[in-house]
Design a protein around this motif. Structure first.
Motif, PDB file in Angstrom:
ATOM      1  N   HIS A  54       0.826  -1.114   0.035  1.00 18.05           N
ATOM      2  CA  HIS A  54       0.046   0.017   0.082  1.00 18.05           C
ATOM      3  C   HIS A  54       0.827   1.312   0.001  1.00 18.05           C
ATOM      4  O   HIS A  54       0.346   2.184   0.386  1.00 18.05           O
ATOM      5  N   GLN A  55       2.217   1.013  -0.451  1.00 14.20           N
ATOM      6  CA  GLN A  55       2.999   2.400  -0.240  1.00 14.20           C
ATOM      7  C   GLN A  55       2.424   3.596  -1.249  1.00 14.20           C
ATOM      8  O   GLN A  55       2.832   4.666  -0.992  1.00 14.20           O
ATOM      9  N   ASN A  56       1.499   3.421  -2.240  1.00 10.07           N
ATOM     10  CA  ASN A  56       0.998   4.598  -2.849  1.00 10.07           C
ATOM     11  C   ASN A  56      -0.299   4.961  -2.283  1.00 10.07           C
ATOM     12  O   ASN A  56      -1.056   5.661  -3.167  1.00 10.07           O
ATOM     13  N   ASP A  57      -0.683   4.548  -1.169  1.00 10.13           N
ATOM     14  CA  ASP A  57      -1.753   4.843  -0.567  1.00 10.13           C
ATOM     15  C   ASP A  57      -1.785   5.383   0.700  1.00 10.13           C
ATOM     16  O   ASP A  57      -1.883   4.835   1.807  1.00 10.13           O
ATOM     17  N   PRO A  58      -1.492   6.954   0.761  1.00  6.08           N
ATOM     18  CA  PRO A  58      -1.301   7.633   2.131  1.00  6.08           C
ATOM     19  C   PRO A  58      -2.316   7.574   3.027  1.00  6.08           C
ATOM     20  O   PRO A  58      -1.901   7.574   4.181  1.00  6.08           O
ATOM     21  N   VAL A  59      -3.517   7.255   2.598  1.00 12.17           N
ATOM     22  CA  VAL A  59      -4.771   7.397   3.751  1.00 12.17           C
ATOM     23  C   VAL A  59      -4.331   6.116   4.310  1.00 12.17           C
ATOM     24  O   VAL A  59      -4.390   6.090   5.782  1.00 12.17           O
ATOM     25  N   ILE A  60      -4.328   4.943   3.956  1.00 17.53           N
ATOM     26  CA  ILE A  60      -4.152   3.618   4.623  1.00 17.53           C
ATOM     27  C   ILE A  60      -2.922   3.779   5.390  1.00 17.53           C
ATOM     28  O   ILE A  60      -2.877   3.228   6.573  1.00 17.53           O
ATOM     29  N   ASP A  74      -0.490   4.324  11.004  1.00 16.11           N
ATOM     30  CA  ASP A  74       0.390   5.394  11.905  1.00 16.11           C
ATOM     31  C   ASP A  74      -0.482   5.515  13.142  1.00 16.11           C
ATOM     32  O   ASP A  74       0.185   5.464  14.203  1.00 16.11           O
ATOM     33  N   GLU A  75      -1.728   5.638  13.103  1.00 16.24           N
ATOM     34  CA  GLU A  75      -2.607   6.092  14.101  1.00 16.24           C
ATOM     35  C   GLU A  75      -2.749   4.890  15.255  1.00 16.24           C
ATOM     36  O   GLU A  75      -2.770   5.125  16.433  1.00 16.24           O
ATOM     37  N   VAL A  76      -2.454   3.713  14.658  1.00 14.66           N
ATOM     38  CA  VAL A  76      -2.677   2.509  15.555  1.00 14.66           C
ATOM     39  C   VAL A  76      -1.347   2.306  16.400  1.00 14.66           C
ATOM     40  O   VAL A  76      -0.322   2.503  15.772  1.00 14.66           O
ATOM     41  N   ASP A  77      -1.449   2.109  17.439  1.00 12.48           N
ATOM     42  CA  ASP A  77      -0.345   1.780  18.294  1.00 12.48           C
ATOM     43  C   ASP A  77       0.043   0.272  18.040  1.00 12.48           C
ATOM     44  O   ASP A  77      -0.765  -0.743  17.837  1.00 12.48           O
ATOM     45  N   GLY A  78       1.390   0.060  18.221  1.00 10.89           N
ATOM     46  CA  GLY A  78       1.911  -1.311  17.883  1.00 10.89           C
ATOM     47  C   GLY A  78       1.618  -1.986  16.282  1.00 10.89           C
ATOM     48  O   GLY A  78       1.352  -1.296  15.500  1.00 10.89           O
TER      49      GLY A  78
END
Ligand SMILES: Nc1ncnc2c1ncn2[C@@H]1O[C@H](COP(=O)(O)OP(=O)(O)O)[C@@H](O)[C@H]1O
Ligand SMILES: [Mg+2]
Lengths: 261, 303
Positions: free
Chosen positions: B104-110, B115-119
């Protein structure tokens, strides 16, 4: 089995003609002096053209007969019946002793290898040279290659085309093309040559040369049936003339003249 | 025998002296073969692709994040015990995450959501390959045991099932499609060959009449034409073989590169099957040519 005219002939009744150099069956010509017989021949083209209506005549071996008549009188039909391009509707046609009235399809080539044909439009194979056109008539008859190499140049010389054997028909004049077709008709030394308006596409002088060639061939003993409506030619020949009118024999005269209408 | 050689000579002579007619006839024959070979090549490629896609199908089983590595390993052992299973590879949670990010490297939203999730939200996983793609339903069914079921968070069973269905439908349809295509082209080829020969004989009808007038029997008239159609078939097949050889030797590396990983070697296919392939093509052309010639002569020339 190969059928030839000789196989249906009786014993010899006349001495051989010197210059014939016979090729197999050719010497059979004098066994039976009657070469062509039409007995009460009619020919209808469907639906209802009566091209010939009760035509009878006999042509002897070695004769030179002109068949004349107006256009549509049935001259070409007589020629076609002789070399079995058409079959008679009724009556009988004999070539020598061979009744060809109901000739089998597979026997037609055998008949045609014994009759030379010459036409107004020459009927040469366009993709073959003069030599090959003449050779073809021998090749289809199964003649050996050696014999072909010997005979064809000789025959081309007889018709005055000794030098032009390598030319294609389109590289030859009308008169020369007709000479090639006569050479082809001559090459297997047929007993009969049937020529249907052979001078029709030629100028008067060339026409006279061609007719002279036929008389020379006739001098060798070959029976000639010349279909023509050219009055000068017929009158110049002083030979037998059969005149057709509306599919009937209107006159049949030794040393005949061209009849008017 | 003498006549036979003469007939061969007449056939060759006629081909040379009617150069353009011969050229057109051979071209039509070659075009026919090109369509046939296109269908053959497409079929080979499609079969190889279907096989390779089937071979590449895998099912990933994701485990809950609290499952121990031992549990996962024991499932792996269990699966390997099944005869339908070809390969089971173990993926650590870190590798799973890395793979996910890569995919998903081209999918900034995902990526932002991740990043929002811990761990590490992803657990361990097993990637399963089967010998036959159609065995997956059975394999996945085998995981539905009470022993393992609680540890399994997700199987992309559903996705693969539809993919598999599409795939097997596709391979069926491809085969049917090529059959129809081949029949269609075959029909057109027959029409074209038929017509070309018919015209060729029509062109020669006057000559044939002349041959008969000077005493040629039917075989002398027919022979050269029948032989010509065999020679045309022979020449066309040779030209086609040359076209295939030169095109493939040039294009094969690109085709192989294009179908990365798929086992397509058209050169090998054609070399191993050269005799039956080109033999059949020559046979088809010769049969077509002879049949048409015989028919046209009967119909138009009465010889
Ligand atoms: N193949 C044919 N079909 C129908 N009618 C024909 C055919 N050939 C000739 N005819 C007719 O038969 C008659 C005689 O023709 P033909 O023998 O060619 O005469 P000629 O050669 O004397 O001009 C003519 O009326 C002609 O129209
Ligand atoms: Mg006429």
């Amino acid at each position: 089995m190969r059928r030839s005219l000789r196989s249906v002939r009786g014993p010899p009744s006349a001495p051989p003609v010197e210059s014939l150099a016979p090729l197999g069956w050719f010497d059979a010509a004098w066994y039976n002096p009657i070469m062509i017989t039409f007995k009460n021949v009619t020919k209808e083209y469907p639906p209802k053209t009566h091209a010939l209506a009760g035509v009878s005549f006999r042509i002897e071996a070695g004769e030179f007969v002109s068949i004349t008549g107006q256009s549509g009188s049935g001259k070409s039909t007589v020629a076609k019946l002789i070399f079995a391009e058409e079959k008679p509707t009724s009556g009988h046609i004999h070539i020598g002793d061979w009744d060809i009235s109901n000739i089998r399809h597979s026997d037609i080539p055998i008949l045609r290898r014994q009759i030379g044909v010459v036409f107004q439009d020459f009927k040469l194979l366009p993709k073959k040279t003069a030599f090959e056109n003449v050779a073809f008539a021998l090749e289809v008859a199964g003649e050996s290659s050696k014999r072909i190499r010997d005979v064809v140049p000789h025959v081309l010389k007889i018709v005055g085309l000794g030098e032009k054997g390598g030319r294609y028909p389109r590289q030859l004049s009308g008169g020369e093309q007709q000479r090639v077709s006569i050479a082809r008709a001559l090459v297997h030394r047929p007993k009969i040559i049937v020529a249907d308006e052979p001078t029709g596409n030629l100028d008067a002088i060339t026409a006279r040369e061609i007719i002279e060639l036929f008389t020379r061939i006739n001098d060798f003993g070959t029976t000639i049936v010349l279909v023509t409506h050219d009055r000068d030619i017929v009158n110049g020949l002083h030979r037998r003339v059969i005149t057709l009118r509306e599919g009937k024999v209107a006159s049949d005269a030794e040393k005949g003249k061209y009849l008017l209408a | 025998m003498r006549s036979f050689f003469r007939i061969i000579r007449f056939a060759l002579q006629s081909m040379m002296r009617n150069f353009w007619l011969s050229f057109v006839t051979v071209s039509v024959f070659v075009l026919t073969l090109i369509t046939i070979n296109s269908v053959i090549i497409l079929n080979v490629l499609a079969n190889a692709s279907v096989k390779s896609v089937e071979g590449r199908v895998q099912v990933t089983v994701y485990f809950t994040s609290d499952s121990s590595e031992d549990t996962v390993k024991s499932v792996q052992g269990y699966l390997l015990g099944l005869s339908q299973v070809k390969e089971v590879s173990y993926v650590t949670a870190e590798e799973a995450l890395a793979n996910f990010k890569l995919n998903h490297q081209n999918d900034p939203v995902i990526l932002a959501a991740l990043d929002e999730v811990d761990g590490n939200p992803l657990g361990q996983a097993l990637k399963i390959r089967a010998y036959n793609a159609s065995d997956f339903p059975f394999i996945l069914e085998a995981l539905e045991t009470p022993e393992y079921k609680p540890f399994i968070k997700e199987k992309n069973y559903d996705n693969y099932e539809s993919a598999l269905k599409v795939l097997s439908d596709f391979s069926e349809k491809v085969r049917l499609g090529f059959l129809i295509l081949a029949l269609f082209f075959g029909f057109i080829a027959i029409l074209i060959v038929f017509n070309t020969i018919r015209v060729a004989i029509y062109v020669h009808r006057e000559e044939i009449g002349i041959m008969k007038l000077v005493g040629a029997n039917d075989w002398f008239v027919r022979g050269p034409f029948l032989l010509e159609s065999i020679f045309y078939a022979l020449i066309a097949t040779a030209i086609m073989a040359a076209i295939i050889a030169s095109t493939l030797s040039f294009a094969n590396p690109y085709i192989v590169a294009f179908f990365q990983g798929v086992d397509v070697d058209l050169v090998a296919y054609y070399t191993t099957n050269a005799a039956p392939l080109f033999g059949a093509q020559f046979g088809i052309l010769a049969f077509l040519g002879l049949g048409t010639t015989a028919f046209a002569m009967r119909r138009y020339l009465r010889v």
